[in-house]
Design a protein around this motif. Structure first.
Motif, PDB file in Angstrom:
ATOM      1  N   LYS A   1      61.008  40.063  42.671  1.00 38.59           N
ATOM      2  CA  LYS A   1      60.014  39.425  43.826  1.00 38.59           C
ATOM      3  C   LYS A   1      59.404  41.119  44.310  1.00 38.59           C
ATOM      4  O   LYS A   1      60.289  41.615  43.501  1.00 38.59           O
ATOM      5  CB  LYS A   1      60.897  38.948  44.992  1.00 38.59           C
ATOM      6  N   VAL A   2      58.164  40.775  44.403  1.00 34.72           N
ATOM      7  CA  VAL A   2      57.133  42.011  44.988  1.00 34.72           C
ATOM      8  C   VAL A   2      57.934  42.727  46.044  1.00 34.72           C
ATOM      9  O   VAL A   2      58.037  44.357  45.877  1.00 34.72           O
ATOM     10  CB  VAL A   2      55.975  40.932  46.450  1.00 34.72           C
ATOM     11  N   SER A   3      59.098  42.388  46.999  1.00 34.27           N
ATOM     12  CA  SER A   3      58.941  43.235  48.125  1.00 34.27           C
ATOM     13  C   SER A   3      60.533  44.078  47.336  1.00 34.27           C
ATOM     14  O   SER A   3      60.861  44.799  47.589  1.00 34.27           O
ATOM     15  CB  SER A   3      59.853  41.984  49.295  1.00 34.27           C
ATOM     16  N   THR A   4      61.406  43.086  46.377  1.00 33.74           N
ATOM     17  CA  THR A   4      62.488  43.611  45.807  1.00 33.74           C
ATOM     18  C   THR A   4      61.717  45.239  45.532  1.00 33.74           C
ATOM     19  O   THR A   4      62.185  45.996  45.366  1.00 33.74           O
ATOM     20  CB  THR A   4      63.432  42.642  44.890  1.00 33.74           C
TER      21      THR A   4
ATOM     22  N   SER B   1      59.218  46.919  45.155  1.00 33.36           N
ATOM     23  CA  SER B   1      58.630  47.789  46.495  1.00 33.36           C
ATOM     24  C   SER B   1      59.500  48.708  46.917  1.00 33.36           C
ATOM     25  O   SER B   1      58.873  49.415  46.815  1.00 33.36           O
ATOM     26  CB  SER B   1      57.019  47.185  47.253  1.00 33.36           C
ATOM     27  N   ASP B   2      59.999  48.243  47.983  1.00 33.52           N
ATOM     28  CA  ASP B   2      60.771  48.252  48.483  1.00 33.52           C
ATOM     29  C   ASP B   2      61.824  48.859  47.757  1.00 33.52           C
ATOM     30  O   ASP B   2      62.466  50.569  48.000  1.00 33.52           O
ATOM     31  CB  ASP B   2      62.461  47.507  48.803  1.00 33.52           C
TER      32      ASP B   2
ATOM     33  N   TYR C   1      59.734  53.041  46.536  1.00 31.77           N
ATOM     34  CA  TYR C   1      59.168  53.434  47.370  1.00 31.77           C
ATOM     35  C   TYR C   1      60.339  54.245  48.198  1.00 31.77           C
ATOM     36  O   TYR C   1      60.719  54.893  49.162  1.00 31.77           O
ATOM     37  CB  TYR C   1      58.583  52.453  48.636  1.00 31.77           C
ATOM     38  N   SER C   2      61.850  53.805  47.553  1.00 32.95           N
ATOM     39  CA  SER C   2      62.800  54.405  48.604  1.00 32.95           C
ATOM     40  C   SER C   2      63.344  55.022  48.006  1.00 32.95           C
ATOM     41  O   SER C   2      63.937  55.856  48.371  1.00 32.95           O
ATOM     42  CB  SER C   2      63.949  52.967  48.486  1.00 32.95           C
TER      43      SER C   2
ATOM     44  N   HIS D   1      50.689  43.068  43.542  1.00 32.88           N
ATOM     45  CA  HIS D   1      50.405  43.097  44.865  1.00 32.88           C
ATOM     46  C   HIS D   1      51.556  44.107  45.470  1.00 32.88           C
ATOM     47  O   HIS D   1      51.712  43.927  46.611  1.00 32.88           O
ATOM     48  CB  HIS D   1      51.524  41.425  45.479  1.00 32.88           C
ATOM     49  N   ILE D   2      51.940  45.352  44.888  1.00 31.94           N
ATOM     50  CA  ILE D   2      52.094  46.616  45.387  1.00 31.94           C
ATOM     51  C   ILE D   2      51.573  47.763  45.453  1.00 31.94           C
ATOM     52  O   ILE D   2      50.806  47.969  45.291  1.00 31.94           O
ATOM     53  CB  ILE D   2      53.388  46.835  44.595  1.00 31.94           C
ATOM     54  N   GLU D   3      51.174  47.698  46.907  1.00 40.22           N
ATOM     55  CA  GLU D   3      50.178  49.121  47.346  1.00 40.22           C
ATOM     56  C   GLU D   3      50.490  50.083  46.460  1.00 40.22           C
ATOM     57  O   GLU D   3      51.636  50.617  46.463  1.00 40.22           O
ATOM     58  CB  GLU D   3      50.802  48.972  48.966  1.00 40.22           C
TER      59      GLU D   3
END
Length: 306
Positions: free
Chosen positions: A62-65, A67-68, A71-72, A107-109
């Motif tokens: 997923k996008v959030s997985t 991206s997190d 960026y971590s 969809h990732i910034e």
């Protein structure tokens, strides 16, 4: 794992391979249009991404997985862009195979691009560096500042590429991690002139290593340098301290060449771009804009154009 999509006419069944399957496909294709150094960088990043996502079905990510995770890592914008480039290419391969219905990387910034800040050396600083150094170190600095060659190109330079009689250097390779590879881009493979101011340093270096009939710089037990990092660790940092000059990357010698050429007013932006091995003059404008005077200032107004 099999992913089924409902269609009004008939169901489409898609095979969902793990992330690493498409990561390998992407890098295999990338090898044909980027430099060896870039491929090695991509491989290092991809190893990290595969350690995290490799065994997971690519359709499950997923996008959030994603991206997190990236960026971590706390990387700078430039490095983050490399991660995103690899992820985007990998998911795009899966999209071509219809293993996913959309590319989550869209969809990732993206990190905001920062204008490259250059810190060229002044004429006085270059004189200090040359006066405080000697031997191959002095010749290395002179070659960098009088040609604008990239560090990997200098380390990979061989005597067979140097034509003293006609005053040219052919740049054919770049050396990284002890391996000769292609230049950064196709336009980086180029021929540059040996300016008269550089010739004494080249001839001095010729006395040091020409009998070995291999690389121009072979300072360690008659062996070629592994990469430009050796010069930075062994000589560069200490030399800057001795000269009381604030630390700047060796790469700033290339910036110094570019700005000196621009400020001289004797060369067009096209000529300078060619000497630096840029794909286009746009790179010159992007990085050195404030050093480029309008060419209209140099127009001879007395010329009759009719």
């Amino acid at each position: 794992m099999r992913l089924a999509l409902k269609d009004k006419k008939k169901p489409i069944v898609l095979e969902s391979h793990p992330y690493e399957y498409y990561a390998v496909k992407f890098l295999d294709k990338k090898k044909f249009n980027v430099s060896d150094g870039t491929i090695k960088k991509y491989q290092r990043i991809n190893t990290e991404l595969c350690a995290k996502f490799g065994k997971l079905p690519i359709s499950s990510l997923k996008v959030s997985t994603i991206s997190d995770f990236i960026y971590s890592l706390g990387h700078t914008g430039k490095t983050l862009k490399d991660y995103i480039t690899i992820l985007n290419g990998t998911f795009q391969q899966a999209l071509y195979d219809e293993a996913i219905v959309r590319n989550p990387i869209n969809h990732i910034e993206r990190p905001k691009a920062k204008r490259t800040e250059i810190k060229p050396f002044t004429k006085g600083e270059i004189e200090k560096l040359l006066n405080k150094s000697d031997g191959w170190i002095r010749n290395y600095i002179a070659l960098a500042v009088y040609t604008g060659m990239r560090s990997g190109e200098i380390v990979g330079l061989k005597w067979k590429d140097v034509d003293f009689q006609n005053g040219f250097i052919d740049i054919k390779r770049s050396r990284h991690h002890g391996v000769d590879g292609s230049t950064k881009t196709s336009s980086s493979t180029r021929r540059i002139v040996i300016f008269d101011s550089l010739m004494p340093y080249m001839k001095n270096q010729h006395k040091l290593t020409s009998k070995l009939k291999a690389y121009v710089f072979m300072p360690y037990d008659n062996r070629p340098m592994q990469d430009s990092g050796q010069f930075n660790r062994v000589a560069w940092k200490n030399l800057l301290k001795d000269c009381n000059i604030e630390y700047r990357r060796v790469y700033n010698l290339r910036h110094t060449f570019a700005t000196m050429m621009l400020q001289s007013g004797k060369f067009s932006v096209n000529m300078i771009s060619d000497m630096l091995g840029h794909n286009s003059v746009q790179m010159l404008f992007n990085v050195y804009a404030k050093y480029i005077k309008g060419e209209s200032e140099n127009i001879n107004r007395k010329i009759d154009i009719l």
